[in-house]
Design a protein around this motif. Sequence first.
Motif, PDB file in Angstrom:
ATOM      1  N   MET A  23       0.827  -1.211   0.000  1.00 36.68           N
ATOM      2  CA  MET A  23       0.000   0.000   0.000  1.00 36.68           C
ATOM      3  C   MET A  23       0.863   1.263   0.000  1.00 36.68           C
ATOM      4  O   MET A  23       0.549   2.236  -0.700  1.00 36.68           O
ATOM      5  CB  MET A  23      -0.939   0.002   1.215  1.00 36.68           C
ATOM      6  CG  MET A  23      -2.080  -0.967   1.082  1.00 36.68           C
ATOM      7  SD  MET A  23      -3.157  -1.156   2.550  1.00 36.68           S
ATOM      8  CE  MET A  23      -2.987   0.324   3.472  1.00 36.68           C
ATOM      9  N   ALA A  24       1.945   1.256   0.755  1.00 36.39           N
ATOM     10  CA  ALA A  24       2.839   2.420   0.790  1.00 36.39           C
ATOM     11  C   ALA A  24       3.476   2.649  -0.574  1.00 36.39           C
ATOM     12  O   ALA A  24       3.589   3.789  -1.047  1.00 36.39           O
ATOM     13  CB  ALA A  24       3.915   2.225   1.856  1.00 36.39           C
ATOM     14  N   GLY A  25       3.882   1.578  -1.230  1.00 33.59           N
ATOM     15  CA  GLY A  25       4.457   1.699  -2.567  1.00 33.59           C
ATOM     16  C   GLY A  25       3.440   2.178  -3.584  1.00 33.59           C
ATOM     17  O   GLY A  25       3.740   3.015  -4.437  1.00 33.59           O
ATOM     18  N   VAL A  26       2.224   1.665  -3.499  1.00 31.61           N
ATOM     19  CA  VAL A  26       1.158   2.072  -4.428  1.00 31.61           C
ATOM     20  C   VAL A  26       0.862   3.565  -4.263  1.00 31.61           C
ATOM     21  O   VAL A  26       0.747   4.299  -5.256  1.00 31.61           O
ATOM     22  CB  VAL A  26      -0.110   1.216  -4.218  1.00 31.61           C
ATOM     23  CG1 VAL A  26      -1.325   1.833  -4.894  1.00 31.61           C
ATOM     24  CG2 VAL A  26       0.125  -0.200  -4.728  1.00 31.61           C
ATOM     25  N   ALA A  27       0.734   4.031  -3.026  1.00 29.29           N
ATOM     26  CA  ALA A  27       0.450   5.453  -2.786  1.00 29.29           C
ATOM     27  C   ALA A  27       1.592   6.328  -3.308  1.00 29.29           C
ATOM     28  O   ALA A  27       1.357   7.343  -3.985  1.00 29.29           O
ATOM     29  CB  ALA A  27       0.232   5.695  -1.287  1.00 29.29           C
ATOM     30  N   SER A  28       2.818   5.936  -3.039  1.00 29.47           N
ATOM     31  CA  SER A  28       3.980   6.702  -3.505  1.00 29.47           C
ATOM     32  C   SER A  28       4.045   6.733  -5.026  1.00 29.47           C
ATOM     33  O   SER A  28       4.302   7.774  -5.636  1.00 29.47           O
ATOM     34  CB  SER A  28       5.273   6.087  -2.963  1.00 29.47           C
ATOM     35  OG  SER A  28       5.257   6.046  -1.569  1.00 29.47           O
ATOM     36  N   GLY A  29       3.821   5.592  -5.649  1.00 25.50           N
ATOM     37  CA  GLY A  29       3.865   5.509  -7.104  1.00 25.50           C
ATOM     38  C   GLY A  29       2.768   6.308  -7.772  1.00 25.50           C
ATOM     39  O   GLY A  29       2.969   6.896  -8.845  1.00 25.50           O
ATOM     40  N   THR A  30       1.589   6.349  -7.166  1.00 23.57           N
ATOM     41  CA  THR A  30       0.470   7.106  -7.719  1.00 23.57           C
ATOM     42  C   THR A  30       0.789   8.595  -7.744  1.00 23.57           C
ATOM     43  O   THR A  30       0.587   9.273  -8.762  1.00 23.57           O
ATOM     44  CB  THR A  30      -0.808   6.841  -6.899  1.00 23.57           C
ATOM     45  OG1 THR A  30      -1.120   5.448  -6.987  1.00 23.57           O
ATOM     46  CG2 THR A  30      -1.973   7.668  -7.395  1.00 23.57           C
ATOM     47  N   ILE A  31       1.293   9.106  -6.652  1.00 26.14           N
ATOM     48  CA  ILE A  31       1.641  10.525  -6.567  1.00 26.14           C
ATOM     49  C   ILE A  31       2.722  10.875  -7.578  1.00 26.14           C
ATOM     50  O   ILE A  31       2.627  11.866  -8.312  1.00 26.14           O
ATOM     51  CB  ILE A  31       2.067  10.889  -5.130  1.00 26.14           C
ATOM     52  CG1 ILE A  31       0.874  10.748  -4.176  1.00 26.14           C
ATOM     53  CG2 ILE A  31       2.655  12.299  -5.073  1.00 26.14           C
ATOM     54  CD1 ILE A  31       1.242  10.747  -2.711  1.00 26.14           C
ATOM     55  N   ALA A  32       3.748  10.062  -7.654  1.00 28.51           N
ATOM     56  CA  ALA A  32       4.854  10.322  -8.585  1.00 28.51           C
ATOM     57  C   ALA A  32       4.384  10.259 -10.036  1.00 28.51           C
ATOM     58  O   ALA A  32       4.798  11.077 -10.870  1.00 28.51           O
ATOM     59  CB  ALA A  32       5.983   9.319  -8.349  1.00 28.51           C
ATOM     60  N   ALA A  33       3.508   9.316 -10.366  1.00 24.80           N
ATOM     61  CA  ALA A  33       3.026   9.184 -11.746  1.00 24.80           C
ATOM     62  C   ALA A  33       2.174  10.380 -12.157  1.00 24.80           C
ATOM     63  O   ALA A  33       2.273  10.851 -13.295  1.00 24.80           O
ATOM     64  CB  ALA A  33       2.238   7.886 -11.911  1.00 24.80           C
ATOM     65  N   CYS A  34       1.346  10.870 -11.262  1.00 21.81           N
ATOM     66  CA  CYS A  34       0.537  12.055 -11.586  1.00 21.81           C
ATOM     67  C   CYS A  34       1.437  13.244 -11.918  1.00 21.81           C
ATOM     68  O   CYS A  34       1.180  13.989 -12.864  1.00 21.81           O
ATOM     69  CB  CYS A  34      -0.391  12.401 -10.431  1.00 21.81           C
ATOM     70  SG  CYS A  34      -1.782  11.257 -10.249  1.00 21.81           S
ATOM     71  N   ALA A  35       2.492  13.408 -11.161  1.00 20.21           N
ATOM     72  CA  ALA A  35       3.419  14.517 -11.408  1.00 20.21           C
ATOM     73  C   ALA A  35       4.258  14.298 -12.664  1.00 20.21           C
ATOM     74  O   ALA A  35       4.565  15.246 -13.394  1.00 20.21           O
ATOM     75  CB  ALA A  35       4.337  14.706 -10.196  1.00 20.21           C
ATOM     76  N   GLY A  36       4.605  13.064 -12.962  1.00 22.24           N
ATOM     77  CA  GLY A  36       5.535  12.785 -14.059  1.00 22.24           C
ATOM     78  C   GLY A  36       4.907  12.492 -15.404  1.00 22.24           C
ATOM     79  O   GLY A  36       5.615  12.380 -16.408  1.00 22.24           O
ATOM     80  N   CYS A  37       3.589  12.366 -15.483  1.00 26.80           N
ATOM     81  CA  CYS A  37       2.930  11.963 -16.721  1.00 26.80           C
ATOM     82  C   CYS A  37       3.288  12.839 -17.930  1.00 26.80           C
ATOM     83  O   CYS A  37       3.587  12.312 -18.999  1.00 26.80           O
ATOM     84  CB  CYS A  37       1.418  11.896 -16.543  1.00 26.80           C
ATOM     85  SG  CYS A  37       0.566  11.204 -17.976  1.00 26.80           S
ATOM     86  N   PRO A  38       3.283  14.182 -17.830  1.00 26.90           N
ATOM     87  CA  PRO A  38       3.637  14.985 -19.008  1.00 26.90           C
ATOM     88  C   PRO A  38       5.036  14.679 -19.544  1.00 26.90           C
ATOM     89  O   PRO A  38       5.244  14.634 -20.761  1.00 26.90           O
ATOM     90  CB  PRO A  38       3.544  16.425 -18.498  1.00 26.90           C
ATOM     91  CG  PRO A  38       2.570  16.361 -17.370  1.00 26.90           C
ATOM     92  CD  PRO A  38       2.828  15.026 -16.718  1.00 26.90           C
ATOM     93  N   PHE A  39       5.974  14.435 -18.663  1.00 30.58           N
ATOM     94  CA  PHE A  39       7.346  14.125 -19.096  1.00 30.58           C
ATOM     95  C   PHE A  39       7.413  12.773 -19.800  1.00 30.58           C
ATOM     96  O   PHE A  39       8.107  12.609 -20.802  1.00 30.58           O
ATOM     97  CB  PHE A  39       8.301  14.160 -17.895  1.00 30.58           C
ATOM     98  CG  PHE A  39       8.271  15.466 -17.160  1.00 30.58           C
ATOM     99  CD1 PHE A  39       8.863  16.597 -17.702  1.00 30.58           C
ATOM    100  CD2 PHE A  39       7.628  15.574 -15.934  1.00 30.58           C
ATOM    101  CE1 PHE A  39       8.830  17.811 -17.040  1.00 30.58           C
ATOM    102  CE2 PHE A  39       7.579  16.784 -15.266  1.00 30.58           C
ATOM    103  CZ  PHE A  39       8.177  17.914 -15.816  1.00 30.58           C
ATOM    104  N   GLU A  40       6.673  11.799 -19.273  1.00 27.31           N
ATOM    105  CA  GLU A  40       6.623  10.477 -19.897  1.00 27.31           C
ATOM    106  C   GLU A  40       5.966  10.552 -21.270  1.00 27.31           C
ATOM    107  O   GLU A  40       6.430   9.936 -22.226  1.00 27.31           O
ATOM    108  CB  GLU A  40       5.861   9.492 -18.999  1.00 27.31           C
ATOM    109  CG  GLU A  40       5.746   8.096 -19.558  1.00 27.31           C
ATOM    110  CD  GLU A  40       7.034   7.299 -19.538  1.00 27.31           C
ATOM    111  OE1 GLU A  40       7.039   6.187 -20.093  1.00 27.31           O
ATOM    112  OE2 GLU A  40       8.039   7.765 -18.980  1.00 27.31           O
TER     113      GLU A  40
END
Length: 199
Positions: A23-40
Amino acid sequence: MYEPVRNQIISSTGSNGFLTKLMAGVASGTIAACAGCPFELIKVRMQGKSYSYSNPISAVADIVRTDGVFGLWRGLVPYVVRGALLTGTQLGVYDQSKTVVKEYLHLEDGVVAQVSAGMMSGLVTTTVTQPVDMIKTRMMNYKDLYQGPLDCLRKIVRSEGLKGLYKGWVPNYARLGPHTLLTLTVYEQLRSFVGWKNL
């Protein structure tokens, strides 16, 4: 971000099991993906053949002009799912694997335990994220071909079978396996070096 989230979940629930780590990894990954999507999105499009951007700034300008500002988040859903699965499995499996290796193989929390946990984490992470990675890449490269992630999934499975979702697994593992192993082992060694507690 993983460690503070994990510690908050532990303090709230009193549990430090695999589900807490996941759950901690999922929450961390979700936040990072929202921020990084335009770059990806820009990276994927610049690497593909469907778009001919000369540089990242022209990519942003073209995307905003044709799709609006929110166009920078095209493919967000599969990217967030991928980020949540990747970080959840990468850190959750690593953390749990290290616990299991230390307990059952009676190893100390050192390089051998960390490398072993990193190898397992890289294998599981690549296998879990490959289908979502395929969907994300297809949606980002061929924006008019798919109505959404489920449509993309159906079309891939219909035309290529389930194995189509795992196309590129070997090169993905060749990248993600060593990356996971080295990143997490070096991270833990640096934490030890400066006197911080390991994960």
